[in-house]
Design an enzyme around this catalytic site. Structure first.
Site, PDB file in Angstrom:
ATOM      1  N   GLY A  15       0.822  -1.204   0.000  1.00 56.43           N
ATOM      2  CA  GLY A  15       0.000   0.000   0.000  1.00 56.43           C
ATOM      3  C   GLY A  15       0.856   1.254   0.000  1.00 56.43           C
ATOM      4  O   GLY A  15       2.025   1.210  -0.369  1.00 56.43           O
ATOM      5  N   LEU A  17       0.406   3.647  -2.057  1.00 54.01           N
ATOM      6  CA  LEU A  17       0.734   3.500  -3.482  1.00 54.01           C
ATOM      7  C   LEU A  17       1.270   4.787  -4.084  1.00 54.01           C
ATOM      8  O   LEU A  17       0.803   5.885  -3.791  1.00 54.01           O
ATOM      9  CB  LEU A  17      -0.512   3.058  -4.257  1.00 54.01           C
ATOM     10  CG  LEU A  17      -1.105   1.715  -3.833  1.00 54.01           C
ATOM     11  CD1 LEU A  17      -2.314   1.376  -4.719  1.00 54.01           C
ATOM     12  CD2 LEU A  17      -0.073   0.593  -3.893  1.00 54.01           C
ATOM     13  N   GLY A  20       5.333   4.179  -8.855  1.00 51.18           N
ATOM     14  CA  GLY A  20       6.069   2.923  -9.050  1.00 51.18           C
ATOM     15  C   GLY A  20       5.124   1.734  -8.965  1.00 51.18           C
ATOM     16  O   GLY A  20       5.112   0.858  -9.844  1.00 51.18           O
ATOM     17  N   HIS A  21       4.310   1.707  -7.906  1.00 51.48           N
ATOM     18  CA  HIS A  21       3.324   0.629  -7.780  1.00 51.48           C
ATOM     19  C   HIS A  21       2.362   0.644  -8.978  1.00 51.48           C
ATOM     20  O   HIS A  21       2.002  -0.406  -9.525  1.00 51.48           O
ATOM     21  CB  HIS A  21       2.477   0.813  -6.515  1.00 51.48           C
ATOM     22  CG  HIS A  21       3.244   0.780  -5.235  1.00 51.48           C
ATOM     23  ND1 HIS A  21       3.353   1.876  -4.407  1.00 51.48           N
ATOM     24  CD2 HIS A  21       3.911  -0.222  -4.618  1.00 51.48           C
ATOM     25  CE1 HIS A  21       4.055   1.545  -3.329  1.00 51.48           C
ATOM     26  NE2 HIS A  21       4.417   0.278  -3.431  1.00 51.48           N
ATOM     27  N   GLN A 132      11.760  -3.725 -10.084  1.00 49.45           N
ATOM     28  CA  GLN A 132      13.221  -3.864  -9.997  1.00 49.45           C
ATOM     29  C   GLN A 132      13.772  -3.099  -8.792  1.00 49.45           C
ATOM     30  O   GLN A 132      14.867  -3.372  -8.313  1.00 49.45           O
ATOM     31  CB  GLN A 132      13.870  -3.342 -11.285  1.00 49.45           C
ATOM     32  CG  GLN A 132      15.382  -3.586 -11.336  1.00 49.45           C
ATOM     33  CD  GLN A 132      16.085  -2.723 -12.344  1.00 49.45           C
ATOM     34  OE1 GLN A 132      15.624  -2.589 -13.483  1.00 49.45           O
ATOM     35  NE2 GLN A 132      17.201  -2.120 -11.940  1.00 49.45           N
ATOM     36  N   SER A 169       9.480   5.598  -3.433  1.00 48.80           N
ATOM     37  CA  SER A 169       9.356   4.656  -2.330  1.00 48.80           C
ATOM     38  C   SER A 169       8.299   5.190  -1.368  1.00 48.80           C
ATOM     39  O   SER A 169       8.208   6.405  -1.149  1.00 48.80           O
ATOM     40  CB  SER A 169      10.694   4.547  -1.586  1.00 48.80           C
ATOM     41  OG  SER A 169      10.494   3.944  -0.316  1.00 48.80           O
TER      42      SER A 169
HETATM   43  P1  AMP Z   1       6.174  -2.299  -1.595  1.00 50.30           P
HETATM   44  O1  AMP Z   1       4.808  -1.744  -1.412  1.00 50.30           O
HETATM   45  O2  AMP Z   1       7.274  -1.362  -1.224  1.00 50.30           O
HETATM   46  O3  AMP Z   1       6.322  -3.676  -0.992  1.00 50.30           O
HETATM   47  O4  AMP Z   1       6.354  -2.512  -3.154  1.00 50.30           O
HETATM   48  C1  AMP Z   1       5.437  -3.292  -3.870  1.00 50.30           C
HETATM   49  C2  AMP Z   1       5.992  -3.551  -5.241  1.00 50.30           C
HETATM   50  O5  AMP Z   1       6.184  -2.300  -5.911  1.00 50.30           O
HETATM   51  C3  AMP Z   1       7.351  -4.239  -5.207  1.00 50.30           C
HETATM   52  O6  AMP Z   1       7.412  -5.197  -6.240  1.00 50.30           O
HETATM   53  C4  AMP Z   1       8.301  -3.101  -5.444  1.00 50.30           C
HETATM   54  O7  AMP Z   1       9.525  -3.491  -6.025  1.00 50.30           O
HETATM   55  C5  AMP Z   1       7.499  -2.239  -6.396  1.00 50.30           C
HETATM   56  N1  AMP Z   1       8.014  -0.864  -6.367  1.00 50.30           N
HETATM   57  C6  AMP Z   1       8.234  -0.095  -5.278  1.00 50.30           C
HETATM   58  N2  AMP Z   1       8.786   1.079  -5.634  1.00 50.30           N
HETATM   59  C7  AMP Z   1       8.932   1.040  -6.991  1.00 50.30           C
HETATM   60  C8  AMP Z   1       9.452   1.947  -7.963  1.00 50.30           C
HETATM   61  N3  AMP Z   1       9.941   3.140  -7.621  1.00 50.30           N
HETATM   62  N4  AMP Z   1       9.440   1.569  -9.252  1.00 50.30           N
HETATM   63  C9  AMP Z   1       8.955   0.349  -9.617  1.00 50.30           C
HETATM   64  N5  AMP Z   1       8.443  -0.551  -8.751  1.00 50.30           N
HETATM   65  C10 AMP Z   1       8.434  -0.208  -7.454  1.00 50.30           C
END
Ligand code: AMP
Length: 265
Positions: A15, A17, A20-21, A132, A169
């Site tokens: 979440g 979001l 990137g997500h 990635q 992030s």
């Molecule tokens: P998280 O919510 O941080 O667990 O991320 C969920 C998914 O989104 C994971 O596969 C992350 O690698 C991806 N993700 C997070 N930040 C980015 C970003 N800046 N660009 C691409 N994917 C991302």
């Protein structure tokens, strides 16, 4: 292909979001007949002194952010639905979890592998979309999928960055304005290595020294690791080969950030 001849994509997230997500959601919607997004701040992947309690939880905003996409289901379970009393199983991926994030965050990847396997079993996807940004995590999930014969194809999407290069992030919201500026040490040190590689540098020690100098310029940034490694095994390289990747983790104030960049020669 799933039971009814339609492909199901899953996008596992914690979440909060951001773009990137949403790039993963877009990729799933473009590729699959149905897309499921999961929102779950998974306690078992946080260490005892990490930010599980503070981690941003923004369900309403997340649902709004997903509204423009053709998402078929959002799965946002409570912690005790995922881990009811008596829960006692974990998935452990061995070698690839040892360096870097695995060394810095003991138990982290057991938590990740376990929750991802549960989410796969609960959503039965044909494809799963990961970023990635969490590069080692993509290797861990791929390894688990292969080793446990999971009928799911893991797709990895590129890192989405802010205009100045900072990798997006959910933790960036923790940064003060000064920390936000200093956080550019991560993406800029990686970019420095990429430029050196493109200019013909093959000596990894030289590249790491240049990256460390970039970190040294920021008083509130503490470098945890900067590694140039083989992109399949994460074994450190001494001479850059075609298969290199630079990965870094640093504390910016109290916020721990990670980033990485593929290095081509
Ligand atoms: P998280 O919510 O941080 O667990 O991320 C969920 C998914 O989104 C994971 O596969 C992350 O690698 C991806 N993700 C997070 N930040 C980015 C970003 N800046 N660009 C691409 N994917 C991302």
């Amino acid at each position: 292909m799933s039971q009814h001849g339609l492909t199901v994509g899953v996008v596992p997230t914690m979440g909060a979001l951001h773009a990137g997500h949403l790039s993963l959601v877009e990729a799933s919607c473009a590729t699959c007949d149905a897309t499921i997004v999961t929102l779950f701040v998974n306690p078992t992947q946080f260490g005892p002194h990490e930010d599980f309690q503070q981690y941003p939880r923004t369900l309403d905003a997340d649902l709004q952010a997903l509204a423009p996409y053709a998402v078929d289901a959002v799965f946002a379970p409570a912690v005790d639905e995922m881990y009811p009393p008596g829960f006692q199983t974990a998935v452990h991926v061995a070698e690839v979890t040892k360096p870097l994030e695995g060394a810095a965050r003991p138990g982290h990847f057991d938590g990740v592998a376990t929750v991802v396997l549960k989410l796969f079993n609960l959503t039965r996807p044909d494809l799963a979309f990961f970023g990635q940004k969490d590069y080692q995590q993509t290797l861990v999930v791929r390894r688990m999928a292969r080793d446990l014969d999971l009928p799911v194809e893991v797709r990895v999407c590129p890192i989405v960055r802010e205009a100045d290069g900072l990798a997006m992030s959910s933790r960036n919201v923790y940064l003060s304005p000064s920390e936000r500026r200093q956080a550019l040490a991560l993406s800029q040190s990686l970019e420095l290595c990429r430029t050196m590689a493109a200019a013909g540098e093959r000596n990894v020690a030289q590249m790491i020294a240049a990256a460390e100098d970039r970190f040294a310029a920021e008083p509130d940034v503490k470098l945890e690791y900067f590694s140039i490694a083989d992109r399949d095994t994460l074994a450190p390289l001494t001479t850059l080969s075609h298969n290199g990747i630079a990965l870094t983790a640093a504390r910016v104030g109290r916020t721990r950030l990670i980033d990485n960049m593929l290095l081509s020669i």
